[in-house]
Design a protein around this motif. Structure first.
Motif, PDB file in Angstrom:
ATOM      1  N   THR A 123       0.556  -3.159 -11.786  1.00  0.00           N
ATOM      2  CA  THR A 123       2.199  -4.945 -11.317  1.00  0.00           C
ATOM      3  C   THR A 123       2.479  -5.335 -12.576  1.00  0.00           C
ATOM      4  O   THR A 123       1.638  -5.661 -12.912  1.00  0.00           O
ATOM      5  CB  THR A 123       1.717  -5.496  -9.616  1.00  0.00           C
ATOM      6  N   PHE A 124       2.977  -6.292 -12.209  1.00  0.00           N
ATOM      7  CA  PHE A 124       3.507  -7.509 -12.801  1.00  0.00           C
ATOM      8  C   PHE A 124       1.931  -8.787 -12.930  1.00  0.00           C
ATOM      9  O   PHE A 124       1.432  -8.660 -13.735  1.00  0.00           O
ATOM     10  CB  PHE A 124       4.204  -8.524 -12.666  1.00  0.00           C
ATOM     11  N   ILE A 178       5.473  -0.990 -15.077  1.00  0.00           N
ATOM     12  CA  ILE A 178       5.076  -1.574 -13.470  1.00  0.00           C
ATOM     13  C   ILE A 178       5.810  -0.628 -12.738  1.00  0.00           C
ATOM     14  O   ILE A 178       6.750   0.068 -12.816  1.00  0.00           O
ATOM     15  CB  ILE A 178       6.632  -2.958 -13.298  1.00  0.00           C
TER      16      ILE A 178
END
Length: 337
Positions: free
Chosen positions: A294-295, A317
């Motif tokens: 994820t970010f 991502i």
């Protein structure tokens, strides 16, 4: 115009000498240390240019009853002017002088002047313009008191006589305030007349000529004084010797910059620095195999080339790790599916 460099920088002594040859030569010596191209004077022959009826521009003088008396006190003989010119040239300074009478033109021809400066108050004096045109010498024309209509007439007059000329944007106000600089006029004059255009400054600020240089002025002129507290009509509108030195350095640097435009598309010379300062992707925590990125899992770390480019963060991502990752490890394509 006879020009050593661009911008061609003229330091004007004007009336700062107070009629004293000793003070005048002291100014020449000081100006020669500043790096300017030329030193400028005003040749006043009282009987030829003025009368007892001429009013003072500023009632500054405590020793001259009339303006006419002042001009007499400011004058030098032909032989003194000849020696002044020779002294300037020994110090590698161009000698420039504004005549204010036809007789002054005769004197300047006698001592061998190479170009003329026309003061703002003489633009409509076609008698002196004719006299100067007959010499065949180049002219620097100051525009401080002229409308475009008046300038057009003077320019046409000079063109008809095949006189080489340049024009200076100038504001006849001492000292000139920022709202009076007229920096916009530099490009207007260039477009209107298609000749070299400069800036004659009375602001007593170095920033003004620096700005004029950036805006395309190829001639700069300003008054010089040892101290702005000194006596005289132009002292408060002049630059000091240290200020002139600073101005010359700044203007020369700017001129060099303008002569070497940067191609913003060519950044090949920055490759070594980009390698150091740009960054690679890394993970900011311990992550297990099969974790979906994820970010919030990502960080960018120097140097470039040790992981996926930070600019491509969005491409990783949602992808899955192929093995366990330790905090701060760089992230490469081999670590992802």
């Amino acid at each position: 115009m006879l020009q050593k460099s661009s911008p061609y920088i003229i330091a004007e002594i004007g009336q700062a000498h107070e009629g004293s040859l000793g003070i005048l030569y002291s100014y020449i010596d000081a100006i020669a240390q500043t790096g300017v191209d030329a030193v400028k004077f005003q040749m006043h022959i009282a009987e030829a240019e003025s009368s007892e009826y001429e009013p003072f521009r500023i009632q500054f003088s405590l020793e001259d009853k009339t303006r006419f008396d002042y001009w007499k006190r400011m004058s030098f003989s032909l032989e003194q002017w000849r020696a002044i010119k020779q002294y300037c040239e020994r110090l590698s300074l161009d000698f420039i002088c504004s005549p204010f009478s036809n007789l002054a033109v005769d004197w300047l021809e006698e001592i061998g002047i190479k170009q003329y400066k026309i003061g703002s108050g003489e633009v409509n004096n076609f008698l002196i313009l004719e006299k100067i045109a007959q010499t065949g010498k180049p002219v620097i024309l100051s525009s401080g008191m002229s409308s475009y209509e008046e300038l057009d007439n003077a320019v046409s007059f000079l063109k008809e006589r095949n006189v080489s000329f340049s024009v200076l944007q100038c504001t006849t106000s001492y000292p000139t305030q920022p709202e009076q600089y007229g920096l916009n006029v530099i490009q207007e004059l260039k477009s209107r007349y298609g000749v070299a255009v400069g800036f004659s400054d009375h602001s007593a600020r170095t920033a003004t000529c620096i700005a004029a240089t950036v805006l395309g002025a190829s001639i700069l002129e300003f008054h010089v004084v040892f101290d702005r507290q000194l006596f005289g009509p132009d002292a408060k509108a002049s630059l000091t010797i240290p200020e002139v030195k600073d101005l010359v350095q700044a203007v020369r640097s700017i001129a060099t910059s303008l002569a070497h435009p940067i191609d913003k598309n060519d950044i090949s010379y920055l490759a070594p620095l980009k390698q150091i300062f740009e960054k690679s992707l890394a993970v900011n925590k311990d992550l297990p195999k099969n974790h979906i990125l994820t970010f919030e899992d990502l960080e960018a770390k120097k140097p470039k080339g040790f992981g996926i480019l930070a600019s491509k963060y969005n491409e990783v991502i949602g992808r899955t790790l192929t093995s366990d990752m330790k905090q701060w490890n760089f992230l490469n394509e081999d670590d992802l599916v």
